[in-house]
Design a protein around this motif. Structure first.
Motif, PDB file in Angstrom:
ATOM      1  N   LEU B   8       5.639   1.457 -13.847  1.00  0.00           N
ATOM      2  CA  LEU B   8       4.172   1.470 -13.766  1.00  0.00           C
ATOM      3  C   LEU B   8       3.559   1.605 -15.152  1.00  0.00           C
ATOM      4  CD1 LEU B   8       3.495   3.630 -10.588  1.00  0.00           C
ATOM      5  CD2 LEU B   8       2.975   1.214 -10.902  1.00  0.00           C
ATOM      6  N   ALA B  82       1.297  -3.330  -8.797  1.00  0.00           N
ATOM      7  CA  ALA B  82       0.202  -2.526  -9.334  1.00  0.00           C
ATOM      8  C   ALA B  82      -0.851  -2.291  -8.255  1.00  0.00           C
ATOM      9  CB  ALA B  82      -0.421  -3.224 -10.541  1.00  0.00           C
ATOM     10  N   GLU B  83      -1.163  -3.359  -7.544  1.00  0.00           N
ATOM     11  CA  GLU B  83      -2.160  -3.256  -6.478  1.00  0.00           C
ATOM     12  C   GLU B  83      -1.719  -2.203  -5.464  1.00  0.00           C
ATOM     13  OE1 GLU B  83      -2.804  -7.152  -4.929  1.00  0.00           O
ATOM     14  OE2 GLU B  83      -4.676  -6.549  -3.931  1.00  0.00           O
ATOM     15  N   TRP B  85       0.168   0.468  -5.839  1.00  0.00           N
ATOM     16  CA  TRP B  85      -0.021   1.849  -6.285  1.00  0.00           C
ATOM     17  C   TRP B  85      -1.470   2.268  -6.100  1.00  0.00           C
ATOM     18  CZ3 TRP B  85      -2.885   4.654  -9.773  1.00  0.00           C
ATOM     19  CH2 TRP B  85      -2.455   5.965  -9.995  1.00  0.00           C
ATOM     20  N   LEU B  86      -2.373   1.384  -6.523  1.00  0.00           N
ATOM     21  CA  LEU B  86      -3.793   1.694  -6.400  1.00  0.00           C
ATOM     22  C   LEU B  86      -4.201   1.867  -4.943  1.00  0.00           C
ATOM     23  CD1 LEU B  86      -5.072  -0.787  -9.105  1.00  0.00           C
ATOM     24  CD2 LEU B  86      -5.291   1.699  -9.182  1.00  0.00           C
ATOM     25  N   ALA B  87      -3.693   0.990  -4.091  1.00  0.00           N
ATOM     26  CA  ALA B  87      -4.042   1.065  -2.670  1.00  0.00           C
ATOM     27  C   ALA B  87      -3.569   2.390  -2.076  1.00  0.00           C
ATOM     28  CB  ALA B  87      -3.418  -0.108  -1.921  1.00  0.00           C
ATOM     29  N   GLN B  89      -3.155   5.259  -3.655  1.00  0.00           N
ATOM     30  CA  GLN B  89      -4.028   6.336  -4.107  1.00  0.00           C
ATOM     31  C   GLN B  89      -5.324   6.326  -3.307  1.00  0.00           C
ATOM     32  OE1 GLN B  89      -2.582   8.333  -6.532  1.00  0.00           O
ATOM     33  NE2 GLN B  89      -0.924   6.907  -6.101  1.00  0.00           N
ATOM     34  N   ARG B  90      -5.853   5.124  -3.108  1.00  0.00           N
ATOM     35  CA  ARG B  90      -7.113   5.033  -2.382  1.00  0.00           C
ATOM     36  C   ARG B  90      -6.933   5.531  -0.942  1.00  0.00           C
ATOM     37  NH1 ARG B  90      -9.182   0.900   0.372  1.00  0.00           N
ATOM     38  NH2 ARG B  90      -7.540  -0.418  -0.458  1.00  0.00           N
ATOM     39  N   VAL B  92      -4.901   7.864   0.089  1.00  0.00           N
ATOM     40  CA  VAL B  92      -4.933   9.325   0.046  1.00  0.00           C
ATOM     41  C   VAL B  92      -6.382   9.799  -0.041  1.00  0.00           C
ATOM     42  CG1 VAL B  92      -4.345  11.354  -1.326  1.00  0.00           C
ATOM     43  CG2 VAL B  92      -2.673   9.514  -1.046  1.00  0.00           C
ATOM     44  N   TRP B  93      -7.107   9.175  -0.942  1.00  0.00           N
ATOM     45  CA  TRP B  93      -8.498   9.556  -1.138  1.00  0.00           C
ATOM     46  C   TRP B  93      -9.301   9.386   0.146  1.00  0.00           C
ATOM     47  CZ3 TRP B  93     -12.031  12.106  -3.653  1.00  0.00           C
ATOM     48  CH2 TRP B  93     -13.363  11.765  -3.509  1.00  0.00           C
ATOM     49  N   ARG B  96      -8.570  11.946   2.734  1.00  0.00           N
ATOM     50  CA  ARG B  96      -9.251  13.200   2.460  1.00  0.00           C
ATOM     51  C   ARG B  96     -10.753  13.105   2.734  1.00  0.00           C
ATOM     52  NH1 ARG B  96     -11.299  17.425  -0.824  1.00  0.00           N
ATOM     53  NH2 ARG B  96     -12.831  16.252  -1.960  1.00  0.00           N
TER      54      ARG B  96
END
Lengths: 112, 112
Positions: B8, B82-83, B85-87, B89-90, B92-93, B96
DNA sequence: TTGTTGGTTTGCCATATGGTAAAGTATAGC
DNA sequence: GCTATACTTTACCATATGGCAAACCAACAA
């Protein structure tokens, strides 16, 4: 817009470091003060603060200071900005791949 | 997996430069030799080759040399890495954020 | 075989990055 | 007021990055 490019520069650069990605992961779970964020990492505060500053200028996090403690929050829409760029590129790629498949389909007998 | 992190790192680092992103954009449209790729940019070949090397070690592109011309191809699955990893994280966000909304909903009267 | 083209290597340079140590500042708690 | 806490600033260092110029190599082309 040339500014967009600079924003992507700082955004991807901010993501290109395991410490900074870990901070993001931590903040997704909720806001936290600098000290708590720094705890898991084997580096001094000055070094860690530089990472936070990179994250903050990239817009990925924001922070507010109350009394002597600075609390950091995540800024999730910046994540989606990066995701967006990648998705766009992939769309172009898939468009081309699909056209290519159609071309092959049209000019060759199906292999089944 | 510690190696994932390094991947990454190099991946996002490769994306954190307008020249390199432009090369990616160009290659999405089809393979091209080094010279043609380099043309739009106001820099010497050695500098440009460094960018290509960064892209290649990140896995975003690959290249083959035939005779004296090296042709570059894009490697679209690295983009989706890469996409991804971002997805994540989103996700998780959003998880929450949704729980937070539910909490607020459960503890406050609707504002309508 | 003699250029010319396309790429590569080498050496060099300025600046940016990621870290340190150490001293400084301001607030919270006793 | 005194002290510990939570940063913050300053100065400094080693390495990485992004660029250049110039020499070099291999393969077409004339």
């Amino acid at each position: 817009m040339a500014n967009q490019q600079a924003a992507l520069d700082t955004l991807f650069h901010a993501l290109a470091d395991p410490t900074r990605r870990a901070v993001i992961g931590r903040l997704l779970d909720g806001a936290a003060p600098v000290k708590r964020l720094a705890e898991p990492f084997a580096m001094g505060l000055p070094a860690f603060l530089k990472h936070l500053s990179v994250l903050e200028t990239s817009g990925l996090i924001r922070s507010e200071k109350a009394g002597r403690v600075r609390t950091c929050y995540i800024n999730a829409d910046r994540l989606t900005a990066a995701e967006h760029w990648l998705a766009e590129q992939r769309a172009v790629w898939q468009g081309r791949a699909d056209r290519l498949a159609a071309f092959v389909e049209a000019h060759n007998p199906p292999t089944t």
